[in-house]
Motif scaffolding. Structure first.
Motif, PDB file in Angstrom:
ATOM      1  N   ARG B  31      87.146  36.502  30.937  1.00  0.00           N
ATOM      2  CA  ARG B  31      86.053  36.885  30.036  1.00  0.00           C
ATOM      3  C   ARG B  31      86.325  38.244  29.404  1.00  0.00           C
ATOM      4  NH1 ARG B  31      80.687  36.014  33.463  1.00  0.00           N
ATOM      5  NH2 ARG B  31      82.055  36.755  35.108  1.00  0.00           N
ATOM      6  N   PRO B  32      85.879  38.435  28.164  1.00  0.00           N
ATOM      7  CA  PRO B  32      86.106  39.736  27.538  1.00  0.00           C
ATOM      8  C   PRO B  32      85.404  40.853  28.309  1.00  0.00           C
ATOM      9  CG  PRO B  32      84.762  38.300  26.116  1.00  0.00           C
ATOM     10  CD  PRO B  32      85.191  37.480  27.289  1.00  0.00           C
ATOM     11  N   ARG B  33      86.028  42.018  28.279  1.00  0.00           N
ATOM     12  CA  ARG B  33      85.536  43.130  29.073  1.00  0.00           C
ATOM     13  C   ARG B  33      85.138  44.307  28.200  1.00  0.00           C
ATOM     14  NH1 ARG B  33      90.972  42.041  32.064  1.00  0.00           N
ATOM     15  NH2 ARG B  33      91.269  41.610  29.844  1.00  0.00           N
ATOM     16  N   ILE B  58      80.205  38.197  28.520  1.00  0.00           N
ATOM     17  CA  ILE B  58      81.016  39.417  28.494  1.00  0.00           C
ATOM     18  C   ILE B  58      80.777  40.166  29.805  1.00  0.00           C
ATOM     19  CG2 ILE B  58      81.359  41.652  27.341  1.00  0.00           C
ATOM     20  CD1 ILE B  58      80.348  40.372  24.761  1.00  0.00           C
ATOM     21  N   ASP B 129      88.480  45.433  26.712  1.00  0.00           N
ATOM     22  CA  ASP B 129      88.756  44.939  25.361  1.00  0.00           C
ATOM     23  C   ASP B 129      88.081  45.835  24.336  1.00  0.00           C
ATOM     24  OD1 ASP B 129      90.267  42.463  25.926  1.00  0.00           O
ATOM     25  OD2 ASP B 129      88.440  41.940  27.026  1.00  0.00           O
ATOM     26  N   LYS B 130      86.873  46.280  24.685  1.00  0.00           N
ATOM     27  CA  LYS B 130      86.174  47.261  23.842  1.00  0.00           C
ATOM     28  C   LYS B 130      85.675  48.386  24.752  1.00  0.00           C
ATOM     29  CE  LYS B 130      86.039  45.098  19.775  1.00  0.00           C
ATOM     30  NZ  LYS B 130      86.627  45.694  18.546  1.00  0.00           N
ATOM     31  N   ASP B 313      88.876  49.673  18.507  1.00  0.00           N
ATOM     32  CA  ASP B 313      88.394  49.125  19.774  1.00  0.00           C
ATOM     33  C   ASP B 313      87.658  50.159  20.627  1.00  0.00           C
ATOM     34  OD1 ASP B 313      89.252  46.533  19.298  1.00  0.00           O
ATOM     35  OD2 ASP B 313      91.299  47.029  19.910  1.00  0.00           O
ATOM     36  N   LEU B 348      83.689  40.041  20.154  1.00  0.00           N
ATOM     37  CA  LEU B 348      84.256  39.449  21.372  1.00  0.00           C
ATOM     38  C   LEU B 348      83.880  37.985  21.574  1.00  0.00           C
ATOM     39  CD1 LEU B 348      83.831  42.405  23.905  1.00  0.00           C
ATOM     40  CD2 LEU B 348      85.878  41.739  22.625  1.00  0.00           C
ATOM     41  N   THR B 349      82.729  37.584  21.051  1.00  0.00           N
ATOM     42  CA  THR B 349      82.280  36.207  21.313  1.00  0.00           C
ATOM     43  C   THR B 349      82.012  35.417  20.043  1.00  0.00           C
ATOM     44  OG1 THR B 349      79.919  36.732  21.345  1.00  0.00           O
ATOM     45  CG2 THR B 349      81.102  37.017  23.420  1.00  0.00           C
TER      46      THR B 349
END
Lengths: 297, 422, 109, 140
Positions: B31-33, B58, B129-130, B313, B348-349
């Motif tokens: 999953r994005p972090r 997330i 990721d961000k 980012d 991210l989504t």
């Protein structure tokens, strides 16, 4: 002369109620307008005139009830025996009201007890009796503009705690529609001029702007509303708590839209709200209304 | 509060436990972090909104050393005796329990933007990721000669709420009869433009009751300040003769202090003071500089999503950012956080991203039931966050309106606290 | 008002003979106008500084008679000629009879 | 901050409470009387006095004002809209480098402010400025 006023004043009140109801019904009765959204500033009378006559005829009867009874105090039992159907209904209402007397007073010396005095309740804004400590839910209802007209009262009296979640009134409700109608008719006899009865709050909650149905009918985009709502929730709590700043959750959408336009147009004055509403477009207001109306606890 | 490295090193209590094992957390799934640094009005809001709105899609970690966050907003009201210190303290429990935010009580000490990792003082490394930086402010070294953080227990800044605020209040309460309180006011730009002047009002309120012959002197490097007419009107009305302000024409910008001697040198004239509140010049919280996203004292951002101009980012919120027309305030940070959260989630989504819109309102209390406010709305332009519209309280307003304004500010506090901390 | 009143003056420490210098003065004082009512509706009695003078080596530079319309914490700015080294004396006269003075030396080199 | 002076004009309607709100606004004659007391009833010429005061005063409690008149021995300032029109009288001594003075004054409301200079030759000069009392301040 006294008798004349007894007749006359309630009639004015009834008309005022009608004008209010007109606003409530305008959305449904006015033909779905083909005009562009930008034309929402059509004059207040334009909307109201179309519906007012119909409503007036429906309401005159009620006004007469109030008129006849206001002239003679309801304590005069013999008055109730003079067989007019209206008087019968009021008499029935007086009887039904015994269930309410434990907490509510009416009449000349009425005071707030466990419940607020009900003089003037018909047509007044919810939670507007000075000095009574209303529940948070009732105050919120008043803030969003709930007016105790026949329709609202009937709903509330049937099942108070379902109709107005969070009310302090611990009463299961009146059972039959007849009993409810009679109670309302009886209460009207203590409501000389049902709307704006000497109470500034009432006029403040009257619809300040008449919006074209094309504005009221915009289908709000709740997802956009959710994003936009984040600007509101810096001050207005999303769970409906209010401490110095009113709750804005679970308002009827048309009320929400009307109030926001009242701020946008400066009819309601509050510098923060005038500023915030000032840059919201019709779509954005509709989106917010849709989002907050559906917000769960 | 801001991540002041030095105060951290000076204190042993700060950095201990972490809630999770972050390295495991970072690598365990796809999953994005999002990592948020700083649990104040900007960071906690951003963490909450990303987590709440993405509904588990997330992973959000919030790095914040303190377990109880004391808001700078309303801390002046504590000085004035209108609030208890507990009224302005908030915990992160709801962020974790209701929204699934992984709250990591540690200091962020390093950012590697090419590896996209954050290093914590406890040794752990977080992948992101961000990255959202909301570290608040730090003080510019040497801006008030004679003062550095080692002097903060003699001459408190009280510009990060908590123990500093309590210290200042204790000093004021213990001030000798007829004593002198000197505030060294900061140069622009700084956190909360009306803050120093609300503080002077609240100190005057406190002293008027406890020590009515005491005096207040403000040494100010600025010609003008926020809500000046409103404050000056209120000071004259409520605290006549108690408060004087020396602007730059009387050397208010030429200050040095001697914390041992408790003296303030104002343009060559040495004043002995009983309590001195030094509010130094400010810059972005240190981690922004460590991350390499600052230009000068602040971090330039793209108004549309609060992303750093140095790295798409990395987002920078609140006081630490160079935020165009917006004042540095908790309200502003909270507003920016929502714009940022919406954009980060979208990136991210793939969720819908709506246009940036910002607003701010600052309430100030001048005396009991005498509240004033100023506010504005803002939009994103390619250059900056640009003002759209605004309003300000008027001089000569009646008492009922001022009382209502104060009550409204209390409602706002409850509202924003719920919006930030859940 | 006698407590805590502190006059302040800003002027150069040195000058050349015949120079014009700018002087700024400030004194903390509530300057109660006598026009204002307190919260109980009673007039707050007038209490102001009613006169300010500046002299250099005994010669007048400026003499200001003040009314309640002067703002609290009275501020003045004016210009003086400095013919020689000597001492400026600034004096503020309070309604309550108090007199506040401040002296400043200036060297002409 | 973002609030420009122009915004302020639009926003502002304020009056100043701290000073003189309760008093009956002075009639023009009160100011005339005060001026006559200073001039001894002498005629005066318009102009010849520099009266520097903002057209829009952001804070009526502290309005910056400067007055000067070449060759004046004294300059007196009057606020025609205050309950007491007299503001201050500046008398310039032999060491005054110029007939110049600057201070901060209270204006109860929007009004005309007048400076009257007494010249070395005993004549009088007058300048009047209209001041709008309002509020400004910066955002934030």
């Amino acid at each position: 002369m006294l008798r004349f006023f007894g007749v006359f004043i309630p009639s004015i009140g009834a008309v005022a109620v009608v004008l209010l109801s007109a606003y409530v019904f305008a959305n449904r009765l006015v033909e779905k307008a083909p005009e562009p959204a930008a034309a929402y500033m059509s004059g207040p009378t334009a909307v109201q005139q179309e519906v007012a006559p119909k409503e007036v005829t429906e309401s005159i009867g009620d006004a007469d009830v109030a008129a006849n009874e206001a002239a003679e105090p309801p304590s005069g039992i013999e008055e109730a025996t003079t067989t007019s159907p209206v008087s019968e209904r009021v008499a029935a209402g007086e009887k039904a009201f015994r269930k309410c007397r434990a907490c509510h007073q009416v009449g000349e010396d009425a005071k707030n007890r466990a419940g607020p005095t009900l003089n003037g309740v018909v047509g007044r804004v919810a939670a507007s009796v000075d000095g009574f400590n209303y529940s948070k839910a009732m105050k919120a209802a008043g803030m969003r503009g709930l007016i105790w007209n026949d329709e609202e009262l009937a709903g509330y009296l049937a099942k108070p705690r379902v109709y107005l979640r969070g009310t302090k009134m611990s009463f299961a409700g009146l059972k039959s529609e007849d009993e409810i109608a009679a109670t309302i008719a009886y209460l009207k006899t203590f409501s000389e001029s049902p709307v704006g009865a000497g109470d500034g709050d009432a006029s403040a909650a009257a619809p300040e702007v008449a919006l074209d149905s094309s504005v009221l009918d915009i289908e709000g985009d709740p997802e956009y509303g959710e994003y936009l709502s984040s600007e509101c929730t810096t001050c207005h709590q999303a769970d409906g708590d209010d401490e110095g700043i009113p709750s804005i959750v679970r308002w009827a959408e048309d009320r929400f839209v009307t109030v926001m336009h009242a701020y946008k147009l400066g009819v309601r004055e509050h510098p923060v709200m005038n500023m915030v509403a000032g840059r919201l477009g019709n779509e954005e207001i509709a989106a917010l209304a849709a989002y907050f109306a559906a917000l769960e606890d | 509060m801001s991540l002041n490295r030095r105060s951290f090193l000076a204190s042993s209590a700060g950095a201990t436990a972490t809630l999770a094992a972050p390295a495991v957390w970072g690598a365990s799934h796809g999953r994005p972090r999002v990592v948020v640094i700083g649990g104040g009005a900007g960071g906690a809001t951003a963490a909450r909104y990303v987590a709440k709105d993405s509904d588990g899609a997330i992973d959000v970690a919030l790095v914040e050393p303190t377990r109880t966050y004391y808001t700078c907003f309303f801390s002046n009201l504590y000085l004035g005796g209108f609030k208890e210190v507990s009224d302005i303290g908030h915990s992160y429990g709801t962020l974790a329990s209701a929204h699934g935010v992984n709250v990591v009580h540690d200091w962020a000490v390093g950012v590697d933007r090419s590896a996209k990792t954050v290093t914590l003082a406890g040794g752990a490394t977080l992948d992101y990721d961000k990255l959202i930086l909301s570290p608040g402010i730090d003080f510019v070294d040497g801006s008030v000669p004679g003062w550095d953080v080692s002097a903060q227990n003699k001459m408190p800044h009280a510009y990060k709420a908590g123990s500093q605020t309590e210290l200042l209040k204790a000093q004021l309460m213990g001030m000798k009869e007829g004593g002198l309180f000197i505030m060294v006011a900061p140069p622009n730009p700084y956190r909360c433009p009306p803050g120093p002047y609300e503080r002077v009002s609240m100190v005057a309120h406190l002293l008027k009751n406890n020590n009515p012959t005491a005096k207040i002197l403000i040494a100010d490097p600025k010609e003008k300040f926020s809500k000046q007419a409103l404050f000056e009107e209120g000071w004259e009305k409520h605290y006549g003769g108690m408060i004087s302000r020396l602007g730059p024409d009387f050397g208010g910008g030429n200050i040095s202090v001697d914390p041992e001697a408790m003296t303030v040198d104002i343009d060559g004239q040495v004043e002995s003071a009983d309590v001195v509140n030094v509010i130094p010049a400010m810059k972005a919280g240190r981690i922004a500089e460590v991350a390499g996203v600052t230009d000068g004292n602040w971090a330039p951002v793209n108004a549309v999503d609060m992303s750093s101009k140095a790295d798409p980012d990395v987002h920078v919120l609140g006081d630490a950012s160079q935020q165009g027309d917006m004042p540095k305030s908790g309200f502003s940070a909270n507003s920016q956080a929502k714009v940022c959260a919406n954009a980060v989630r979208g990136a991210l989504t793939g969720s819908r991203v709506f246009p940036a819109r910002f607003s701010n309102t600052c309430w100030s209390l001048i005396a009991s039931n005498d509240g004033v406010k100023v506010g504005a709305t803002y939009e994103a332009t390619p250059e900056k966050i640009a003002k759209v519209d605004g309003f300000i309280s008027q001089t000569g307003e009646d008492a009922a309106l001022r009382k209502a304004t104060y009550e409204e500010s209390e409602g706002w506090y409850a509202g924003i606290a719920a919006d930030i901390f859940g | 008002m006698a407590t805590g009143v502190q006059p302040r003056v800003k002027l150069p420490k040195t000058a050349s003979a015949g120079d014009t210098i700018t002087i700024r003065t400030l004194i903390n004082h509530k300057m109660e106008s006598g026009q204002r009512k307190d919260s109980d509706g009673n007039i707050v009695p007038r209490s102001i500084i009613n006169r300010f003078t500046a002299e250099f080596n005994g010669h007048s530079v400026i003499d200001v008679q003040m009314e309640p319309a002067i703002s609290s914490n009275p501020y003045f700015q004016f210009e003086s000629t400095v013919p020689e080294s000597g001492e400026f004396v600034f004096t503020w006269y309070d309604d309550d009879g108090d007199v506040y003075t401040l002296s400043r030396r200036i060297e002409v080199g | 901050m973002p609030m420009t002076r122009r915004d302020v004009i639009v926003l502002a309607t304020g009056s100043v409470a701290a000073y003189g709100l309760n008093a009956v606004p002075a009639r023009a004659s009160a100011a005339d009387d005060a001026i006559a007391a200073f001039t001894g009833g002498a005629e005066f010429a318009d102009g010849g006095v520099v009266l520097d005061i903002p057209e829009i005063a952001e804070n009526g409690n502290a309005v910056p004002i400067s007055i000067s008149a070449d060759g004046a021995v004294a300059i007196m300032v009057f606020a025609t809209g205050n309950p007491l029109p007299g503001v201050a009288k500046f008398s310039f001594g032999p060491l005054a480098a110029s007939s110049f003075g600057s201070t901060r004054i209270r204006l109860a409301r929007s009004q005309d402010v007048i400076a009257v200079a007494k010249m070395e030759d005993g004549t009088f000069r007058k300048t009047s400025r209209s001041v709008k009392v309002t509020i400004g301040g910066c955002g934030g």
